[in-house]
Design an enzyme around this catalytic site. Structure first.
Site: not given
Ligand code: PLP
Length: 427
Positions: A142, A237, A265
């Site tokens: 995700y 990511d 985060k």
């Molecule tokens: N990338 C990863 C690996 C994530 O775990 C998340 C969210 O959990 C995101 C992107 C998206 O971040 P946000 O929820 O701050 O938009």
């Protein structure tokens, strides 16, 4: 009726499903979501005043635990000087400098307001830089909810049964190629066929949105190799893994070089912050230096910047990551032993302060198919049992768990004892 039940009923009158992010609705596990009143250290307190040992940690950001006094003080002090200016501040440079100093592959970094924005912008940059449209992602990973990335996605998308959402144009989804996580041969085959059309690979270097799946030896190395061979960019990511798996995220931990890194985060310390950064020649293509557009009214928000700066100062205290890893190991070993005693088949994965439990007979879980084959019914009973015992786990079996610096040995012992009682009831 509990206060949470009452508040949930009211929320549903005005907010779709009563929540502002689907997984919070407890649809996967059933029952009523806890409405939270406050949090401190390792604990959440719900609207009824009940205390929970929290292993969700706001889905990862709170690596120091909740409401760390130094972070709160910095935020309060900054708030008194104004909440947003829409003009540059020294604080943005300080946080950017810190990231570039700590992360070897980051020469320039741009702040945004969420992980979704970070990955969405990184994809646009990779496409603009390479002049190619196709992107490669992995099933069950995700990367937020932008159109190109909401194809066979993990986390809430998986939990809600809509890994590929209606509303994403098929013509756009066609540019997203989804491969199997930890399948290096599949990646090589794809690049042999159409490598010259691929702008980038985006990957969670430890997958944390289909429970917790660390990379098998050689997997991330293969991604680096095919990107180099075919002129594609590698986007790691690290929104979840950054400052979590280690001080330099998964790339430091596994020794992999990213072209673009996305963060979120932890770098916001609980405030809405994301970032994407990388090699100078790539990042220079972003506006105003280059033609690839990206912007944000609240980006680099001063209050968010100080929360991030203070958090990053604190996580650099010597031994913090070693301690987090040791505590995670202790929790995971204790829960596994408790399951064995009760005769319940359970497997676990961990990476730094991330962990995941799988109700399965398989000795190792390393891909999406194996995750999907786990006993979700048993997980749901385990989840509710633990909740009754005052332990808050992620309300879905497809989510990673998180340890924080605030969890004490006693919290961990209490969690293991609670798991032992719950397993006895499940057996
Ligand atoms: N990338 C990863 C690996 C994530 O775990 C998340 C969210 O959990 C995101 C992107 C998206 O971040 P946000 O929820 O701050 O938009």
């Amino acid at each position: 009726m509990s206060k949470s039940e009452q508040l949930f009923a009211e929320a549903q009158q005005y907010i779709p499903g009563g929540v502002n992010s689907p997984v919070r609705a407890f649809r996967a596990v059933g029952g009523t979501p806890l409405f939270i009143q406050r949090a401190e250290g390792a604990y959440l307190y719900d609207a009824d005043g009940k205390r929970y040992i929290d292993y969700v940690q706001s889905w990862g950001p709170m690596v120091l635990g909740h409401a760390h006094p130094d972070v709160i003080e910095a935020v309060v002090e900054q708030a008194q000087s104004g909440l947003s200016f829409g003009a540059p501040t020294e604080l943005e440079t300080e946080l950017a400098e810190e990231l570039c100093r700590l992360w070897p592959n980051m020469d320039l970094v741009r702040f945004v307001n969420s992980g979704t924005e970070a990955t969405m912008s990184a994809i646009r940059l990779a496409r603009g830089y390479t002049g190619r449209d196709k992107i490669v992602k992995f099933e069950g990973c995700y990367h937020g909810h932008s159109d190109s990335l909401l194809v066979k996605a993990g986390s809430g998308a998986l939990t809600m049964g809509v890994p590929s959402s209606p509303g994403v144009p098929a013509s756009l989804a066609d540019h997203t190629i989804t491969l199997s996580y930890n399948d290096a041969d599949g990646v090589r085959k794809c690049f042999d066929e159409i490598g010259d059309q691929i702008a980038c690979i985006i990957v969670e270097p430890v997958a944390g949105n289909m429970n917790c799946i660390p990379p098998l030896p050689g997997f991330l190395e293969t991604l680096r190799e095919v990107c180099d061979q075919h002129g594609a960019l590698l986007i790691l990511d690290e929104v979840m893994t950054g400052f979590r798996v280690s001080l330099t995220g998964a790339q430091g931990h596994y020794g992999i070089e990213a072209d673009i890194t996305t963060l979120g985060k932890v770098i916001g310390g609980g405030m809405p912050v994301g970032a994407f950064g990388g090699k100078r020649e790539i990042m220079e293509k972003i506006a105003p230096l280059g033609p690839i557009y990206q912007a944000g009214t609240l980006s680099g928000n001063p209050v968010a910047m100080v929360a991030g700066l203070e958090t990053l100062r604190l996580v650099q205290e010597p031994g913090l990551y070693e301690e987090l890893t040791a505590k995670t190991d202790r929790l995971v070993e204790g829960v596994l032993a408790a399951a064995r005693e009760a005769g319940i088949p359970l497997t676990a994965n961990k990476a730094g302060s991330m962990f995941g439990f799988f109700f399965t007979e398989e000795p190792q879980v390393s891909n999406y198919q194996q995750v999907m084959a786990c006993d979700t019914e048993r997980f749901n009973r385990f989840f509710h049992g633990m909740l009754e015992e005052g332990v808050y786990l992620a309300p879905a079996s497809y989510e990673a768990g998180f340890m924080s610096a605030a969890h004490s040995d006693e919290d961990i012992e209490q969690t293991i004892a609670a798991a032992r009682r719950v397993f006895a009831r499940l057996a």
